[in-house]
Design a protein around this motif. Structure first.
Motif, PDB file in Angstrom:
ATOM      1  N   GLU A  69       0.834  -1.203   0.000  1.00  0.00           N
ATOM      2  CA  GLU A  69       0.000   0.000   0.000  1.00  0.00           C
ATOM      3  C   GLU A  69       0.871   1.256   0.000  1.00  0.00           C
ATOM      4  OE1 GLU A  69      -3.842   1.839   2.449  1.00  0.00           O
ATOM      5  OE2 GLU A  69      -2.682   0.174   3.305  1.00  0.00           O
ATOM      6  N   ASN A  70       0.525   2.209  -0.863  1.00  0.00           N
ATOM      7  CA  ASN A  70       1.204   3.504  -0.940  1.00  0.00           C
ATOM      8  C   ASN A  70       2.690   3.386  -1.295  1.00  0.00           C
ATOM      9  OD1 ASN A  70      -1.147   5.001  -0.173  1.00  0.00           O
ATOM     10  ND2 ASN A  70      -0.764   4.410   1.956  1.00  0.00           N
ATOM     11  N   VAL A  71       3.024   2.382  -2.101  1.00  0.00           N
ATOM     12  CA  VAL A  71       4.409   2.172  -2.537  1.00  0.00           C
ATOM     13  C   VAL A  71       4.453   2.101  -4.055  1.00  0.00           C
ATOM     14  CG1 VAL A  71       6.354   0.546  -2.601  1.00  0.00           C
ATOM     15  CG2 VAL A  71       5.208   1.019  -0.440  1.00  0.00           C
ATOM     16  N   LYS A  72       5.455   2.726  -4.651  1.00  0.00           N
ATOM     17  CA  LYS A  72       5.735   2.582  -6.068  1.00  0.00           C
ATOM     18  C   LYS A  72       7.238   2.464  -6.247  1.00  0.00           C
ATOM     19  CE  LYS A  72       5.269   2.483 -10.530  1.00  0.00           C
ATOM     20  NZ  LYS A  72       4.725   1.277 -11.189  1.00  0.00           N
ATOM     21  N   VAL A  73       7.667   1.442  -6.980  1.00  0.00           N
ATOM     22  CA  VAL A  73       9.089   1.249  -7.271  1.00  0.00           C
ATOM     23  C   VAL A  73       9.370   1.842  -8.650  1.00  0.00           C
ATOM     24  CG1 VAL A  73      10.976  -0.395  -7.542  1.00  0.00           C
ATOM     25  CG2 VAL A  73       9.166  -0.842  -5.869  1.00  0.00           C
ATOM     26  N   PHE A  74      10.130   2.927  -8.675  1.00  0.00           N
ATOM     27  CA  PHE A  74      10.508   3.557  -9.932  1.00  0.00           C
ATOM     28  C   PHE A  74      11.881   3.040 -10.359  1.00  0.00           C
ATOM     29  CE2 PHE A  74       7.626   6.780  -8.062  1.00  0.00           C
ATOM     30  CZ  PHE A  74       6.665   6.770  -9.058  1.00  0.00           C
ATOM     31  N   HIS A  75      11.973   2.608 -11.601  1.00  0.00           N
ATOM     32  CA  HIS A  75      13.222   2.061 -12.133  1.00  0.00           C
ATOM     33  C   HIS A  75      14.104   3.186 -12.654  1.00  0.00           C
ATOM     34  CE1 HIS A  75      11.955  -2.352 -12.645  1.00  0.00           C
ATOM     35  NE2 HIS A  75      10.934  -1.741 -12.055  1.00  0.00           N
ATOM     36  N   ALA A  76      15.403   3.044 -12.451  1.00  0.00           N
ATOM     37  CA  ALA A  76      16.375   4.000 -12.975  1.00  0.00           C
ATOM     38  C   ALA A  76      17.379   3.253 -13.848  1.00  0.00           C
ATOM     39  CB  ALA A  76      17.065   4.748 -11.833  1.00  0.00           C
ATOM     40  N   GLY A  77      18.348   2.582 -13.225  1.00  0.00           N
ATOM     41  CA  GLY A  77      19.352   1.843 -13.978  1.00  0.00           C
ATOM     42  C   GLY A  77      18.990   0.381 -14.119  1.00  0.00           C
ATOM     43  N   THR A  78      17.920   0.098 -14.879  1.00  0.00           N
ATOM     44  CA  THR A  78      17.520  -1.287 -15.136  1.00  0.00           C
ATOM     45  C   THR A  78      17.300  -1.491 -16.630  1.00  0.00           C
ATOM     46  OG1 THR A  78      15.119  -0.917 -14.978  1.00  0.00           O
ATOM     47  CG2 THR A  78      16.304  -1.383 -12.918  1.00  0.00           C
ATOM     48  N   LYS A  79      17.310  -2.755 -17.024  1.00  0.00           N
ATOM     49  CA  LYS A  79      16.886  -3.132 -18.367  1.00  0.00           C
ATOM     50  C   LYS A  79      16.326  -4.542 -18.303  1.00  0.00           C
ATOM     51  CE  LYS A  79      21.225  -5.119 -20.128  1.00  0.00           C
ATOM     52  NZ  LYS A  79      22.244  -5.046 -21.213  1.00  0.00           N
ATOM     53  N   LEU A  80      15.634  -4.944 -19.365  1.00  0.00           N
ATOM     54  CA  LEU A  80      15.086  -6.294 -19.438  1.00  0.00           C
ATOM     55  C   LEU A  80      16.087  -7.232 -20.094  1.00  0.00           C
ATOM     56  CD1 LEU A  80      11.400  -5.556 -20.508  1.00  0.00           C
ATOM     57  CD2 LEU A  80      12.197  -6.351 -18.269  1.00  0.00           C
ATOM     58  N   SER A  81      16.267  -8.410 -19.493  1.00  0.00           N
ATOM     59  CA  SER A  81      17.115  -9.458 -20.049  1.00  0.00           C
ATOM     60  C   SER A  81      16.347 -10.764 -19.963  1.00  0.00           C
ATOM     61  CB  SER A  81      18.427  -9.562 -19.259  1.00  0.00           C
ATOM     62  OG  SER A  81      19.233 -10.605 -19.757  1.00  0.00           O
ATOM     63  N   ASP A  82      15.953 -11.289 -21.125  1.00  0.00           N
ATOM     64  CA  ASP A  82      15.120 -12.494 -21.172  1.00  0.00           C
ATOM     65  C   ASP A  82      13.857 -12.334 -20.336  1.00  0.00           C
ATOM     66  OD1 ASP A  82      16.978 -13.814 -22.825  1.00  0.00           O
ATOM     67  OD2 ASP A  82      18.138 -14.490 -21.094  1.00  0.00           O
ATOM     68  N   ALA A  94       7.481   5.828  -1.208  1.00  0.00           N
ATOM     69  CA  ALA A  94       6.297   5.538  -0.400  1.00  0.00           C
ATOM     70  C   ALA A  94       5.715   6.809   0.171  1.00  0.00           C
ATOM     71  CB  ALA A  94       6.650   4.568   0.735  1.00  0.00           C
ATOM     72  N   LEU A  95       4.401   6.811   0.383  1.00  0.00           N
ATOM     73  CA  LEU A  95       3.705   7.868   1.100  1.00  0.00           C
ATOM     74  C   LEU A  95       3.332   7.360   2.482  1.00  0.00           C
ATOM     75  CD1 LEU A  95       1.208   9.221  -1.609  1.00  0.00           C
ATOM     76  CD2 LEU A  95       3.523  10.016  -1.109  1.00  0.00           C
ATOM     77  N   GLY A  96       3.179   8.295   3.424  1.00  0.00           N
ATOM     78  CA  GLY A  96       2.762   7.931   4.778  1.00  0.00           C
ATOM     79  C   GLY A  96       2.110   9.113   5.458  1.00  0.00           C
ATOM     80  N   ASP A  97       1.398   8.854   6.553  1.00  0.00           N
ATOM     81  CA  ASP A  97       0.721   9.926   7.272  1.00  0.00           C
ATOM     82  C   ASP A  97       1.706  10.891   7.926  1.00  0.00           C
ATOM     83  OD1 ASP A  97      -1.799   9.029   6.581  1.00  0.00           O
ATOM     84  OD2 ASP A  97      -1.965   7.720   8.336  1.00  0.00           O
ATOM     85  N   SER A  98       2.957  10.466   8.076  1.00  0.00           N
ATOM     86  CA  SER A  98       4.025  11.307   8.593  1.00  0.00           C
ATOM     87  C   SER A  98       5.294  10.913   7.867  1.00  0.00           C
ATOM     88  CB  SER A  98       4.196  11.115  10.101  1.00  0.00           C
ATOM     89  OG  SER A  98       4.628   9.785  10.380  1.00  0.00           O
ATOM     90  N   ILE A  99       6.340  11.726   8.013  1.00  0.00           N
ATOM     91  CA  ILE A  99       7.608  11.367   7.376  1.00  0.00           C
ATOM     92  C   ILE A  99       8.135  10.064   7.941  1.00  0.00           C
ATOM     93  CG2 ILE A  99      10.042  12.043   7.240  1.00  0.00           C
ATOM     94  CD1 ILE A  99       9.196  14.842   6.628  1.00  0.00           C
ATOM     95  N   SER A 100       8.001   9.866   9.241  1.00  0.00           N
ATOM     96  CA  SER A 100       8.486   8.625   9.839  1.00  0.00           C
ATOM     97  C   SER A 100       7.696   7.427   9.322  1.00  0.00           C
ATOM     98  CB  SER A 100       8.418   8.699  11.365  1.00  0.00           C
ATOM     99  OG  SER A 100       7.101   8.994  11.800  1.00  0.00           O
ATOM    100  N   ALA A 101       6.390   7.582   9.116  1.00  0.00           N
ATOM    101  CA  ALA A 101       5.574   6.481   8.589  1.00  0.00           C
ATOM    102  C   ALA A 101       5.931   6.185   7.138  1.00  0.00           C
ATOM    103  CB  ALA A 101       4.088   6.821   8.711  1.00  0.00           C
ATOM    104  N   ALA A 102       6.174   7.234   6.352  1.00  0.00           N
ATOM    105  CA  ALA A 102       6.585   7.034   4.962  1.00  0.00           C
ATOM    106  C   ALA A 102       7.940   6.347   4.893  1.00  0.00           C
ATOM    107  CB  ALA A 102       6.634   8.372   4.240  1.00  0.00           C
ATOM    108  N   LYS A 103       8.852   6.736   5.776  1.00  0.00           N
ATOM    109  CA  LYS A 103      10.171   6.092   5.812  1.00  0.00           C
ATOM    110  C   LYS A 103      10.034   4.610   6.137  1.00  0.00           C
ATOM    111  CE  LYS A 103      14.534   5.842   8.296  1.00  0.00           C
ATOM    112  NZ  LYS A 103      15.335   6.251   9.468  1.00  0.00           N
TER     113      LYS A 103
END
Length: 435
Positions: A367-380, A395-404
């Motif tokens: 919940e409230n997480v997204k993995v953004f790719h930077a240095g990746t590629k597809l292999s097979d 990630a998002l959270g109700d506070s910075i500590s919760a997001a962390k």
């Protein structure tokens, strides 16, 4: 009316932009050239290099592309926006001459001085010998404290800035940049400036050259290691907003930095349209400019766009048309966001590529997480690491500590040989404010 979108680039910033634009009611399909393993899942990758101007233009003209977004600094500085505009395309990003604000630190510093915008005192040099002579004349002993920053003039992927505390370190930095050409043509000129002290913060704004829409503040983590130790990198994580910058100080940044630099660019016939990124140091004397970038920061872009509720395509089109002033401002999720960069072993130095990455889908399912790719590629069909900074787990959270906490829970699900990250992303926010 709907249209296709072409995004140029292959990093975490471009994945975040593709992900956000794909949510627009105006956008049919998003293409990314050349993209990465993440954009292959959220958009459609094209086998066109970001420096292939003719190839990018030909694709856009023949595929109903109603918006082109140039993500990284290199194609902006190379004039891709100008070439596309001449071909009749609608492009979000600054022109070649406006992009020199990032492409040349010497140009940027001189512009700041002429516009009376607060920045560090500096000297510029066209040769390593002259720069070394300057240091030797000012500091007699090799161990003398110097507290200067030595910078390559041009683009160096975030690595051409070397903080020096001793004379010997300053001379070594000059040698690396100006004599050994470790950063290539970026070292054709050298800047030596005073080292500013205080918290560092990023303020990004979208401008059409007339109206400025300031985005929520963010704080990047440039040093490689916990506690801001180790060499500078392209960024090991970020959080948004940054509580260290209060509303009163932000208003001073807008009136004393953002507005004057937009006016200064217009006066020197380099009108600026796009994302204006101010890297600032909050010194005891007030905010001072460290640098300007001419595009979304990476990794600041990831938590910023994850929090954005407004339609990004509408904002970009209004920027192109010079109609930002007609918008009702931008709407953001009240919850803070954290991006933790997972990197390849050895980064920012040499690293191995091609190791299979596992656990991304499990992290993305949180919940409230997204993995953004930077240095990746597809292999097979599988994602493998293909760069130094590999993923931006956001990630998002109700506070910075919760997001962390949520971001690092997601990080724990992802594995590949040699993967690592800083463990203290956003701790500075927790120390500077009770959030």
């Amino acid at each position: 009316m709907s249209y296709n979108v072409l995004i140029v680039g292959s990093g975490g910033r471009e994945h975040a932009i593709a992900w956000k634009l794909s949510q627009s009611k105006h956008v049919r399909e998003v293409f990314v050239a050349p993209g990465n393993a993440g954009t292959a899942a959220d958009a459609k990758n094209l086998d066109i290099a970001q420096d292939d101007h003719a190839g990018l233009i030909a694709f856009a003209q023949s595929n109903d592309v109603g918006l082109v977004v140039v993500g990284p600094e290199a194609p902006l500085v190379a004039g891709l926006v100008d070439d596309m505009q001449e071909a009749g395309l609608r492009v979000f990003g600054p022109s070649k001459v406006a992009s020199e604000l990032e492409g040349s630190k010497v140009f940027c510093k001189n512009l700041l001085r002429s516009a009376d915008i607060a920045t560090a005192d500096y000297q510029t040099f066209r040769s390593a010998d002259d720069a070394m002579r300057y240091i030797k004349d000012r500091y007699a002993e090799p161990t003398d404290p110097v507290n200067v920053v030595v910078k390559a003039d041009g683009l160096a992927a975030g690595k051409g800035v070397i903080v020096c505390e001793k004379r010997s370190e300053a001379l070594e930095a000059i040698d690396r940049i100006g004599a050994r050409k470790e950063f290539g043509a970026a070292g054709k000129e050298i800047i030596i400036e005073e080292r500013l002290t205080g918290p560092e913060v990023s303020v990004l704004a979208i401008t059409d050259g007339e109206t400025i829409l300031t985005l929520p503040t963010a704080q990047d983590h440039k040093p490689a290691l916990d506690g801001d130790k180790g060499p500078n990198t392209g960024g090991m994580g970020a959080y948004c907003p940054a509580p260290v910058l209060d509303e009163e100080t932000l208003a001073k940044v807008e009136s004393g930095i953002l507005v004057p630099v937009v006016h200064a660019m217009k006066r020197c016939r380099r009108p600026f349209k796009g994302v204006l990124y101010a890297g600032l140091m909050l010194t005891p004397a007030g905010p001072k400019v460290l640098e300007f970038n001419v595009r979304f920061g990476d990794p600041e872009c990831q938590p910023l766009l994850m929090r954005l509720k407004s339609d990004l395509a509408e904002v970009m089109q209004a920027t192109i048309d010079g109609k930002l002033g007609e918008l009702d401002g931008l709407e953001f999720d009240d919850r803070p966001g954290i991006c933790v960069v997972m990197a390849s072993e050895g980064y920012p130095g040499d690293y191995e590529k091609g190791h299979a990455i596992t656990g991304i889908a499990d992290a993305d399912a949180m919940e409230n997480v997204k993995v953004f790719h930077a240095g990746t590629k597809l292999s097979d069909g599988d994602a493998v690491n293909a760069g130094g900074r590999v993923l931006g787990v956001t990630a998002l959270g109700d506070s910075i500590s919760a997001a962390k906490l949520q971001a690092y829970k997601a990080v724990a699900k992802i594995r590949w040989q040699g993967a690592w990250c800083r463990k203290d992303i956003s701790d500075k926010a927790l120390k500077s404010a009770s959030v």
